[in-house]
Design a protein around this motif. Structure first.
Motif, mmCIF file in Angstrom:
data_model
loop_
_atom_site.group_PDB
_atom_site.id
_atom_site.type_symbol
_atom_site.label_atom_id
_atom_site.label_comp_id
_atom_site.label_asym_id
_atom_site.label_seq_id
_atom_site.Cartn_x
_atom_site.Cartn_y
_atom_site.Cartn_z
ATOM 1 N N UNK A 1 0.861 -1.178 0.000
ATOM 2 C CA UNK A 1 0.000 0.000 0.000
ATOM 3 C C UNK A 1 0.899 1.231 0.000
ATOM 4 N N UNK A 2 0.816 2.003 -1.070
ATOM 5 C CA UNK A 2 1.777 3.074 -1.318
ATOM 6 C C UNK A 2 1.159 4.439 -1.049
ATOM 7 N N UNK A 3 1.942 5.323 -0.428
ATOM 8 C CA UNK A 3 1.615 6.734 -0.334
ATOM 9 C C UNK A 3 2.566 7.501 -1.236
ATOM 10 N N UNK A 4 2.124 8.625 -1.773
ATOM 11 C CA UNK A 4 2.965 9.395 -2.689
ATOM 12 C C UNK A 4 2.982 10.867 -2.313
ATOM 13 N N UNK A 5 4.173 11.407 -2.097
ATOM 14 C CA UNK A 5 4.367 12.850 -1.923
ATOM 15 C C UNK A 5 4.749 13.379 -3.299
ATOM 16 N N UNK A 6 3.802 13.984 -3.968
ATOM 17 C CA UNK A 6 3.981 14.367 -5.362
ATOM 18 C C UNK A 6 3.296 15.696 -5.640
ATOM 19 N N UNK A 7 3.606 16.250 -6.807
ATOM 20 C CA UNK A 7 2.887 17.422 -7.308
ATOM 21 C C UNK A 7 2.915 17.384 -8.832
ATOM 22 N N UNK A 8 2.678 18.502 -9.465
ATOM 23 C CA UNK A 8 2.567 18.518 -10.923
ATOM 24 C C UNK A 8 3.894 18.204 -11.619
ATOM 25 N N UNK B 1 -0.200 -0.704 -9.408
ATOM 26 C CA UNK B 1 0.286 -0.402 -8.064
ATOM 27 C C UNK B 1 -0.849 0.191 -7.239
ATOM 28 N N UNK B 2 -0.946 -0.230 -5.981
ATOM 29 C CA UNK B 2 -1.994 0.265 -5.082
ATOM 30 C C UNK B 2 -1.527 1.547 -4.397
ATOM 31 N N UNK B 3 -2.020 2.683 -4.859
ATOM 32 C CA UNK B 3 -1.703 3.976 -4.252
ATOM 33 C C UNK B 3 -2.882 4.367 -3.368
ATOM 34 N N UNK B 4 -2.653 4.392 -2.071
ATOM 35 C CA UNK B 4 -3.735 4.621 -1.110
ATOM 36 C C UNK B 4 -3.978 6.099 -0.815
ATOM 37 N N UNK B 5 -2.866 6.882 -0.799
ATOM 38 C CA UNK B 5 -3.012 8.294 -0.429
ATOM 39 C C UNK B 5 -1.961 9.129 -1.166
ATOM 40 N N UNK B 6 -2.331 10.379 -1.422
ATOM 41 C CA UNK B 6 -1.423 11.381 -1.973
ATOM 42 C C UNK B 6 -1.204 12.427 -0.888
ATOM 43 N N UNK B 7 0.023 12.941 -0.808
ATOM 44 C CA UNK B 7 0.354 13.982 0.174
ATOM 45 C C UNK B 7 0.841 15.205 -0.606
ATOM 46 N N UNK B 8 0.077 16.290 -0.518
ATOM 47 C CA UNK B 8 0.357 17.462 -1.339
ATOM 48 C C UNK B 8 1.136 18.530 -0.602
ATOM 49 N N UNK B 9 2.251 19.048 -1.182
ATOM 50 C CA UNK B 9 3.072 20.087 -0.544
ATOM 51 C C UNK B 9 2.587 21.497 -0.883
ATOM 52 N N UNK B 10 3.441 22.497 -0.654
ATOM 53 C CA UNK B 10 3.103 23.874 -1.027
ATOM 54 C C UNK B 10 2.724 23.928 -2.502
ATOM 55 N N UNK B 11 1.756 24.767 -2.816
ATOM 56 C CA UNK B 11 1.190 24.928 -4.159
ATOM 57 C C UNK B 11 0.224 23.806 -4.523
ATOM 58 N N UNK B 12 0.093 22.793 -3.644
ATOM 59 C CA UNK B 12 -0.900 21.763 -3.858
ATOM 60 C C UNK B 12 -0.457 20.634 -4.767
ATOM 61 N N UNK B 13 -1.269 19.596 -4.782
ATOM 62 C CA UNK B 13 -0.987 18.402 -5.563
ATOM 63 C C UNK B 13 -0.908 18.713 -7.058
ATOM 64 N N UNK B 14 -1.765 19.604 -7.528
ATOM 65 C CA UNK B 14 -1.772 19.970 -8.938
ATOM 66 C C UNK B 14 -0.924 21.205 -9.230
ATOM 67 N N UNK B 15 -0.313 21.794 -8.171
ATOM 68 C CA UNK B 15 0.602 22.913 -8.374
ATOM 69 C C UNK B 15 -0.058 24.212 -8.759
#
Length: 400
Positions: free
Chosen positions: A50-57, A77-91
């Motif tokens: 079960x994968x989490x991803x710290x990602x953005x655009x 791949x099983x991606x359970x959650x996304x973790x969004x930084x400054x500017x958000x997941x979509x930037x």
């Protein structure tokens, strides 16, 4: 929380990638292949997790710049959650704007903001159900670019919760030099957490190794790392990013000028936020008559809703045609603009603001400029700290 031992597994470089239709190298450099693009090196490792991803655009894969989330989901791949930084997941959030939790409309994966309401570090609840975390964000190699702080908080959270962190490494577009004052930890903040210079000369993977190796994580925790290296990358590589790393770094030139021009965030001057060319112009209404070049910052949704000197004509320096090869050749950030504009500014008592010290990482730079020190004199004061840093940095380099 029981500490985990640091296990850094560096995957071998490879240019041969399975499923070429998905994993072809982007034409962004001479044979450079990002860690994310080399899916054949890590996809099997992710299966049954079960994968989490710290990602953005910027977290893209392949010639079509497909978001790594979408690619991994397509590969089963099983991606359970996304973790969004400054500017958000979509930037698309402005600098400093709070970002709220949401559900990604395309994938249906929950998005947890780690840049909203002072929630910078994933909690145990945020990480519940995650077996492995992926960090895949394009950095620009500058201490006050906040993704470094996000990386540190994510590493701390993973260490505390015994979760392995996989870093899909990417080139550093400013990785060809090291420069600037070393941060004094008295001035530690989200725009500078550790004793590194403004331009640190490391990729994300290298910086993560330094965080572990120097004991900079909270309580000297050690995060279990797996780093997927960039293929065919050298620190002196010229690398053009395929996607804007943040809304206001929207040209290759702005990325190279960012280490120097962002210092003006700590002054009353505008550095072009509120225009379509931020970091490529610097000015202030009070400089009328001293400079002929002018621009007017306005509110731009998704870039800068309330920029400094909004709706005022600013006069100053035009950097749109600045030859960025100068930076490659000199390998230095530019202090001349800061010194020049301070001298030209009529109200020197109100030139700097409190944020300048956080950006500089030291109280000395402001004092030196106010005292009329030359650039050479200021640089001489940096040398001892930079020498110590370069010796420390050498221990963590993954690339020549």
């Amino acid at each position: 929380m029981k500490k985990t031992f640091a296990v850094i597994q560096i995957c071998l470089l490879t240019c041969c990638v399975a499923c070429a239709s998905i994993h072809q190298k982007k034409p962004t450099g001479p044979g450079i292949i990002t860690g994310a693009d080399q899916t054949s090196l890590y996809v099997n490792y992710l299966r049954s997790k079960n994968v989490g991803m710290v990602i953005n655009q910027t977290s893209v894969i392949g010639k079509n710049n497909t978001l790594s989330l979408d690619t991994l989901l397509r590969l089963g791949i099983t991606v359970k959650k996304i973790y969004g930084p400054e500017h958000g997941f979509r930037g698309d959030a402005s600098n400093g704007a709070d970002v709220n939790n949401s559900i990604d409309a395309k994938s249906g994966v929950p998005v947890i903001s780690i840049y909203g309401n002072k929630h910078y570090k994933p909690t145990a609840e945020d990480l519940q159900g995650i077996d492995l975390m992926i960090y895949d964000i394009q950095d620009v190699g500058v201490r006050f670019y906040t993704y470094l702080s996000t990386l540190q908080y994510v590493m701390e959270a993973c260490a505390e919760n015994n979760i392995e962190l996989m870093i899909l490494d990417r080139p550093n577009p400013n990785g060809f030099y090291v420069d600037g004052p070393i941060l004094d930890t008295v001035n530690r903040s989200f725009v500078g957490m550790n004793t590194v210079p403004i331009v640190h000369g490391l990729t994300t993977g290298e910086y993560a190794q330094m965080l572990n190796g120097e004991g900079w994580l909270k309580d000297h925790e050690q995060c279990k790392l797996k780093i997927i290296k960039v293929a065919n990358y050298r620190h002196n590589s010229h690398y053009t990013l395929p996607v804007n790393p943040s809304p206001n770094l929207n040209t290759p030139e702005s990325i190279l000028l960012y280490p120097s021009v962002c210092l003006f965030e700590g002054t009353t001057l505008s550095l072009g936020r509120g225009t379509m060319l931020p970091f490529l112009q610097i000015g202030h209404p009070s400089l009328k008559g001293k400079y002929s070049y002018s621009f007017t910052p306005v509110s731009i949704k998704g870039m800068s809703e309330d920029p400094p000197q909004k709706n005022k004509i600013c006069y100053g320096i035009d950097l749109k045609n600045y030859d960025t090869n100068t930076i490659y050749n000199n390998r230095k950030l530019n202090l001349a603009w800061l010194i020049e504009l301070y001298k030209a500014f009529p109200d020197k008592a109100h030139f700097f603001n409190a944020y300048f010290t956080k950006l500089a990482g030291t109280t000395e730079l402001r004092k030196q400029i106010e005292a009329g020190k030359t650039e050479a004199e200021i640089r001489a004061s940096w040398k001892p700290g930079l020498s110590q840093y370069l010796a420390m940095r050498a221990k963590y380099l993954l690339y020549p």
